[in-house]
Scaffold this active site. Structure first.
Site, PDB file in Angstrom:
ATOM      1  N   LYS A  50       0.821  -1.205   0.000  1.00 32.36           N
ATOM      2  CA  LYS A  50       0.000   0.000   0.000  1.00 32.36           C
ATOM      3  C   LYS A  50       0.857   1.258   0.000  1.00 32.36           C
ATOM      4  CE  LYS A  50      -4.259  -1.909   1.850  1.00 32.36           C
ATOM      5  NZ  LYS A  50      -5.134  -2.075   2.997  1.00 32.36           N
ATOM      6  N   LYS A  82     -10.415  -0.717  -8.580  1.00 33.94           N
ATOM      7  CA  LYS A  82     -10.714   0.709  -8.679  1.00 33.94           C
ATOM      8  C   LYS A  82      -9.426   1.525  -8.823  1.00 33.94           C
ATOM      9  CE  LYS A  82     -11.472   1.184  -3.705  1.00 33.94           C
ATOM     10  NZ  LYS A  82     -11.398  -0.265  -3.420  1.00 33.94           N
ATOM     11  N   LYS A 114      -6.149  -7.086 -13.801  1.00 27.88           N
ATOM     12  CA  LYS A 114      -7.081  -7.323 -12.694  1.00 27.88           C
ATOM     13  C   LYS A 114      -8.023  -6.128 -12.555  1.00 27.88           C
ATOM     14  CE  LYS A 114      -7.275  -7.751  -7.699  1.00 27.88           C
ATOM     15  NZ  LYS A 114      -7.418  -6.787  -6.729  1.00 27.88           N
TER      16      LYS A 114
HETATM   17  P1  ADP Z   1     -10.050  -2.854  -5.421  1.00 27.78           P
HETATM   18  O1  ADP Z   1      -8.938  -3.727  -6.004  1.00 27.78           O
HETATM   19  O2  ADP Z   1     -11.004  -2.384  -6.448  1.00 27.78           O
HETATM   20  O3  ADP Z   1      -9.508  -1.753  -4.523  1.00 27.78           O
HETATM   21  P2  ADP Z   1     -10.739  -4.136  -2.950  1.00 27.78           P
HETATM   22  O4  ADP Z   1      -9.309  -4.424  -2.645  1.00 27.78           O
HETATM   23  O5  ADP Z   1     -11.482  -3.102  -2.148  1.00 27.78           O
HETATM   24  O6  ADP Z   1     -10.895  -3.814  -4.496  1.00 27.78           O
HETATM   25  O7  ADP Z   1     -11.577  -5.501  -2.958  1.00 27.78           O
HETATM   26  C1  ADP Z   1     -12.261  -6.054  -1.891  1.00 27.78           C
HETATM   27  C2  ADP Z   1     -12.274  -7.559  -2.128  1.00 27.78           C
HETATM   28  O8  ADP Z   1     -12.877  -7.846  -3.427  1.00 27.78           O
HETATM   29  C3  ADP Z   1     -10.846  -8.142  -2.212  1.00 27.78           C
HETATM   30  O9  ADP Z   1     -10.366  -8.601  -0.987  1.00 27.78           O
HETATM   31  C4  ADP Z   1     -11.011  -9.292  -3.179  1.00 27.78           C
HETATM   32  O10 ADP Z   1     -11.391 -10.459  -2.452  1.00 27.78           O
HETATM   33  C5  ADP Z   1     -12.170  -8.899  -4.070  1.00 27.78           C
HETATM   34  N1  ADP Z   1     -11.730  -8.439  -5.407  1.00 27.78           N
HETATM   35  C6  ADP Z   1     -11.453  -7.169  -5.794  1.00 27.78           C
HETATM   36  N2  ADP Z   1     -11.118  -7.106  -7.102  1.00 27.78           N
HETATM   37  C7  ADP Z   1     -11.154  -8.389  -7.558  1.00 27.78           C
HETATM   38  C8  ADP Z   1     -10.903  -8.998  -8.840  1.00 27.78           C
HETATM   39  N3  ADP Z   1     -10.566  -8.285  -9.901  1.00 27.78           N
HETATM   40  N4  ADP Z   1     -11.050 -10.337  -8.938  1.00 27.78           N
HETATM   41  C9  ADP Z   1     -11.412 -11.086  -7.850  1.00 27.78           C
HETATM   42  N5  ADP Z   1     -11.662 -10.566  -6.630  1.00 27.78           N
HETATM   43  C10 ADP Z   1     -11.536  -9.232  -6.466  1.00 27.78           C
END
Ligand code: ADP
Ligand code: TRP
Length: 321
Positions: A111, A193, A190
């Site tokens: 992070k 956001k 992947k």
């Molecule tokens: P972002 O990558 O958009 O910031 P988060 O980290 O807030 O998303 O995601 C919360 C949860 O959603 C993660 O712990 C993961 O399990 C799931 N997740 C997010 N993006 C994906 C993806 N592209 N494929 C599979 N699972 C995902």
């Protein structure tokens, strides 16, 4: 058996969140388990400093979860910030957590590398997560693989506490979602956001259509044979289909389905799949959402307060009046 999971309210939810986290969590809700589901809004403060954005995300995420099928009769749904015992336990756990344990956290380094401010809050994030879990004596914590290390740290912290003060906490097991691996975003990376390549779960149909129409493809002509396995549209479409339907769609790609048609089909499939959830979401009233949170907070608060009483007694902070 107690199953507990949390999600940060840090922006609009997307298909990756649904298939990678919400759906597997939903699949684990069962009458044989006590299910706890909370909004990790204190954790969100480590990355979101805009108070209006955080207020909005907190409001929206509860609606999103109710809309996709989390049933307040089967799961205790609450906000972390509504239960002060989370931060109280975090402090007590912090006093027995070795620095070296936190220094090994991969997610902190990731992070900071991605530009999040290196604050004490971000560094001690796993201790708050341990408090979230241990407060409810959770047996199982379903998480994405990115969070596995945090659940293992929770076990280490609980063990330290139990060794120091006597057996108090249940050691939680991480349960890693058997997901559709990683949901790709519109550019094939992947979906996240942080990469600006998401397709929103809810929100304006036009925005969803535009995101789908923007999926990057190669430049094969309309009638040319396509390799489905190398195509992001196909990978996304498969999320909505049965095995048999996936095979039929793959054939259509090989026989020269145009990318434009493929995107229209994907849009229709997504709308069919998410349609009932969109409807449910639009029918949810603010008062319903508030009632769910009030009830969840009451139930969770009772358990949190009982655990804290036990913890205070263990460490020598039992209320003396
Ligand atoms: P972002 O990558 O958009 O910031 P988060 O980290 O807030 O998303 O995601 C919360 C949860 O959603 C993660 O712990 C993961 O399990 C799931 N997740 C997010 N993006 C994906 C993806 N592209 N494929 C599979 N699972 C995902
Ligand atoms: N850190 C988790 C995430 O970003 C959210 C979270 C906070 C959590 N506390 C938790 C998940 C406790 C499971 C259990 O996805």
């Amino acid at each position: 058996m107690r199953v507990l999971s949390g999600i940060q309210p840090s922006g609009q939810l997307h298909w990756g969140n649904y298939f990678g986290s919400m759906k597997p969590n939903l699949d684990l809700v069962s009458p044989q388990c006590e299910n706890f589901f909370f909004i990790a809004d204190l954790h969100a403060l480590t990355s979101l400093r805009d108070h209006k954005a955080l207020e909005a995300a907190r409001r929206e995420i509860v609606r999103d979860y109710l809309a996709v099928g989390f049933d307040p009769d089967r799961a205790i749904i609450y906000e972390q910030s509504a239960i002060p015992e989370h931060t109280e336990l975090q402090w007590i756990l912090a006093t027995i957590t070795p620095m070296g344990l936190l220094e090994r956290a991969v997610s902190y380094k990731d992070k900071v590398q991605r530009g999040l401010p290196a604050t004490a809050g971000l560094f001690t994030y796993p201790v708050l997560m341990a408090a979230d879990i241990l407060l409810y004596q959770a047996d199982v914590v379903p998480v994405g693989s990115d969070q596995k290390q945090h659940v293992e740290m929770t076990r280490d912290i609980a063990t330290k506490f139990n060794n120091a003060y006597g057996k108090t906490f249940t050691l939680p097991e991480p349960r890693i979602h058997k997901t559709v691996a990683v949901v790709p975003g519109t550019n094939g990376q992947k979906m996240s956001k942080s990469y600006g390549n998401t397709i929103p779960l809810f929100g304006d149909e036009k925005v969803i259509r535009k995101a789908i129409m923007g999926i990057v493809t190669d430049s094969k002509g309309a009638a040319a044979s396509k390799n489905p396995d190398a195509c992001t549209i196909f990978k996304l479409h498969s999320l909505f289909l049965t095995k048999g339907e996936i095979a039929t769609l793959a054939d259509a790609y090989r026989h020269g389905l145009s990318y434009g048609d493929a995107k229209n089909r994907l849009f229709d499939a997504a709308m069919d799949f998410f349609g009932p959830m969109r409807k449910r979401r639009s029918e949810l009233k603010d008062a319903d959402v508030r009632a769910v949170l009030a009830e969840g907070t009451r139930k969770a608060g009772r358990i949190a307060s009982a655990t804290m009483e036990q913890v205070r007694a263990c460490v020598g902070l039992k209320k003396s009046y």
